[in-house]
Design an enzyme around this catalytic site. Sequence first.
Site, short mmCIF file in Angstrom:
data_model
loop_
_atom_site.label_atom_id
_atom_site.label_comp_id
_atom_site.label_asym_id
_atom_site.label_seq_id
_atom_site.Cartn_x
_atom_site.Cartn_y
_atom_site.Cartn_z
N GLY A 295 0.67 -0.90 0.31
CA GLY A 295 -0.39 0.04 0.25
C GLY A 295 0.72 1.30 -0.05
O GLY A 295 -0.02 1.94 0.28
N ASP A 359 2.46 -1.79 -10.50
CA ASP A 359 3.20 -2.02 -9.97
C ASP A 359 3.06 -3.57 -9.93
O ASP A 359 3.23 -4.14 -8.50
CB ASP A 359 3.34 -0.89 -8.72
CG ASP A 359 4.66 -1.36 -8.00
OD1 ASP A 359 5.64 -1.72 -8.45
OD2 ASP A 359 5.55 -1.00 -6.50
N CYS A 412 10.12 -3.28 -9.46
CA CYS A 412 11.24 -3.15 -8.22
C CYS A 412 12.46 -3.79 -8.46
O CYS A 412 12.94 -4.66 -7.90
CB CYS A 412 10.79 -3.06 -7.32
SG CYS A 412 12.46 -2.60 -6.53
C1 LIG Z 1 5.31 -4.75 -6.29
S1 LIG Z 1 4.55 -5.37 -5.08
C2 LIG Z 1 3.28 -3.88 -4.99
C3 LIG Z 1 3.76 -3.21 -3.88
C4 LIG Z 1 2.89 -1.62 -4.05
N1 LIG Z 1 2.33 -1.55 -4.84
C5 LIG Z 1 3.25 -0.66 -3.19
O1 LIG Z 1 3.81 0.35 -3.33
O2 LIG Z 1 3.12 -0.76 -1.98
C6 LIG Z 1 2.96 -6.58 -6.14
C7 LIG Z 1 1.64 -6.65 -5.44
O3 LIG Z 1 0.79 -7.73 -6.44
C8 LIG Z 1 -0.15 -8.55 -5.60
N2 LIG Z 1 -0.39 -9.41 -7.05
C9 LIG Z 1 0.47 -10.33 -7.54
N3 LIG Z 1 -0.29 -10.90 -8.35
C10 LIG Z 1 -1.50 -10.49 -8.75
C11 LIG Z 1 -3.07 -10.06 -9.56
N4 LIG Z 1 -2.64 -11.35 -10.85
N5 LIG Z 1 -3.29 -9.25 -9.66
C12 LIG Z 1 -3.22 -7.94 -8.48
N6 LIG Z 1 -1.99 -8.23 -7.74
C13 LIG Z 1 -1.42 -9.58 -8.20
C14 LIG Z 1 0.77 -9.36 -4.94
O4 LIG Z 1 0.52 -10.02 -3.93
C15 LIG Z 1 2.01 -7.56 -4.41
O5 LIG Z 1 1.45 -7.15 -2.64
#
Ligand SMILES: C[S@@+](CC[C@H](N)C(=O)[O-])C[C@H]1O[C@@H](n2cnc3c(N)ncnc32)[C@H](O)[C@@H]1O
Length: 475
Positions: A295, A359, A412
Site C-alpha cells: 500500500g 506495480d 522494483c
Molecule cells: C510489487 S508489489 C506492489 C507494491 C505496492 N505497489 C506498494 O507500493 O506498496 C506487487 C503486489 O501484487 C500483488 N499481486 C500478485 N499477483 C496479483 C494479481 N494477479 N492481481 C493483483 N495483485 C497481484 C502481490 O500480492 C503484491 O502485493
Amino acid sequence: MSEQPRRPRKPGKPYRRPQKDPVRLLAFEALRAVDERDAYANLVLPPLLRKAREKEGPEKFDARDAALATELVYGTLRRQGTYDAVIADCVDRPLREVDPPVLDVLSLGVHQLLGTRIPTHAAVSASVELARVVLGDGRAKFVNAVLRKVARDDLDGWLARVAPPYDEDPEDHLAVVHSHPRWVVSALWDSLGGGRAGIEELLAADNERPEVTLVARPGRATRDELLGEEAAVAGRWSPYAVRLSEGGEPGAVEAVREGRAGVQDEGSQLVALALADAPLDGPDRRWLDGCAGPGGKAALLGALAAERGAFLIASEKQPHRAGLVAKALAGNPGPYQVIAADGTRPPWRPGSFDRVLVDVPCTGLGALRRRPEARWRRRPEDLDGFAPLQRGLLREALEAVRVGGVVAYATCSPHLAETRAVVADVLKRRPGAELLDARPLLPGVPALGEGPDVQLWPHVHGTDAMYLALVRRTS
Ligand SMILES: C[S@@+](CC[C@H](N)C(=O)[O-])C[C@H]1O[C@@H](n2cnc3c(N)ncnc32)[C@H](O)[C@@H]1O
C-alpha cells in the site's frame, strides 16, 4: 582442514564455561532462521532484538548492542558470497559438506574479521566462544583453526587470492568481489550497460545500507513538518521526501505513527508522482492501483487523487495484503475503495479508469540493499514464473484504462526480462497503445537515459532500481 572430533579435556586444564555474548548469539539465531526457515532478516530481527532487551535488560543490551547485532546479521548475509569463497579456501572439503550452523558461525566470524573494525583477537575469541555455546567444544576448535587462517590476511588480500582475475572472467570476478550471484551480476550489467566502473558502483551500492526515506503524504503532512525531526534532510528528487540519517527512527516520527507520512523509497514516490502528473485529455476522476499491497504507492496516489477530486480504487490479489492496503489508506482525505481482486481477471468494466498503476510482482533485484538475503534466494527460473503474470497484468491494465488514459507499468527490478521485454511484448500484440516519454515527469532527476521509459539506479539516484514505463491508450 577437518572438524576436530570431540576429545577428552587434557588433565589439569580446568574447564571454563563458554561466555554467552547476547549480541553474537542473537546474530547466530537470526542467521539460522534465515538459513533454515527461509525467514527474512528484516522480519526476524525486530522480535529477536526485543527479546534480547527484555532478557538482558537495557543496560546489558543497549542501542549499541542492537546496532552491532543488526550490522552483523545484515553484513554477513550481504557478503555471504565473498565469505564463502574465503572459507572454502580455508577448509579441506566442499562447503556443502560443512554443517550449516558451523558455516553460520564461521561466516559471522569472517565478517567480523574482514568486514568490521572489530580487532582480530576479539573477533576470533568471540566467534570461538559462540561456537562453544552453540556447537560444542569440539567444533569450536575447528572454528578457531579456520578463523586463524582467515585472520592472516585482510579483505583485499583475500579477494586477490580467491576472486578470478577480472580479465579472465569479469562476471565471476565481480560476483566474488561484490558478493552477488553471477547470474545477477550478468543481468544487472545487461540492463545497466557500459563498462566496468558503472557495474562496480552499482554492485557496491547494493552492499550499502540504504537510508530511511519518508514520504509526507500530501494534504496530510508537509515536508517541513518532517524536516523538523532530528537528523532529517530533504529528499533528492521527490518534493514529498525526507531522508533520515543514520540512527533516525521512523517509529519515533509522529506523522508516521499517525499514517500521515510513511516510509517509502524515493524511487517509489517518483513512480506514483509520474503517473499522477502524466498529461491527460478529458476527465481525470477515476484512478486504479491494480497491485496495491502493501500500500505504499496507493497511499501516495490516494493523497494526490484527493487533491484532484479523483476516486482511487486500490486492488490487491492477496486478501491479507489488501488488509495492509486498507491500513495504509486509512485517513486518506479523499474517496477510495480497497478491494481484493485478481488483476488478470478483473471485476471492473473495461475503460473505467483515467489513470492506472500496475506495480507488478517481480524478482525484486532492484531492492537488494534492503533484503540482504534476497540475492541468494532468487533463481533465474523465477523469471519464467513472473513473465506471464507481468504480461497479463499489463494487458489488463491497458483494458482497464479508457482511451486517452495512462497506464504506469512499474517493477522494483531492472532485469530486462521484467521491464522492457514485458512492455515491448504486450505493446506488440496490442495495437492502440503508445509509450509516453516518462523522463519529463521526473523533473530534475538526472541520467534517465534515452527514454521513453525510465530506469532508476541505487548508485546514480540513491533510490531502489525502480523501472517505469508510461503507456497511453490510443484506441
Ligand atoms: C510489487 S508489489 C506492489 C507494491 C505496492 N505497489 C506498494 O507500493 O506498496 C506487487 C503486489 O501484487 C500483488 N499481486 C500478485 N499477483 C496479483 C494479481 N494477479 N492481481 C493483483 N495483485 C497481484 C502481490 O500480492 C503484491 O502485493
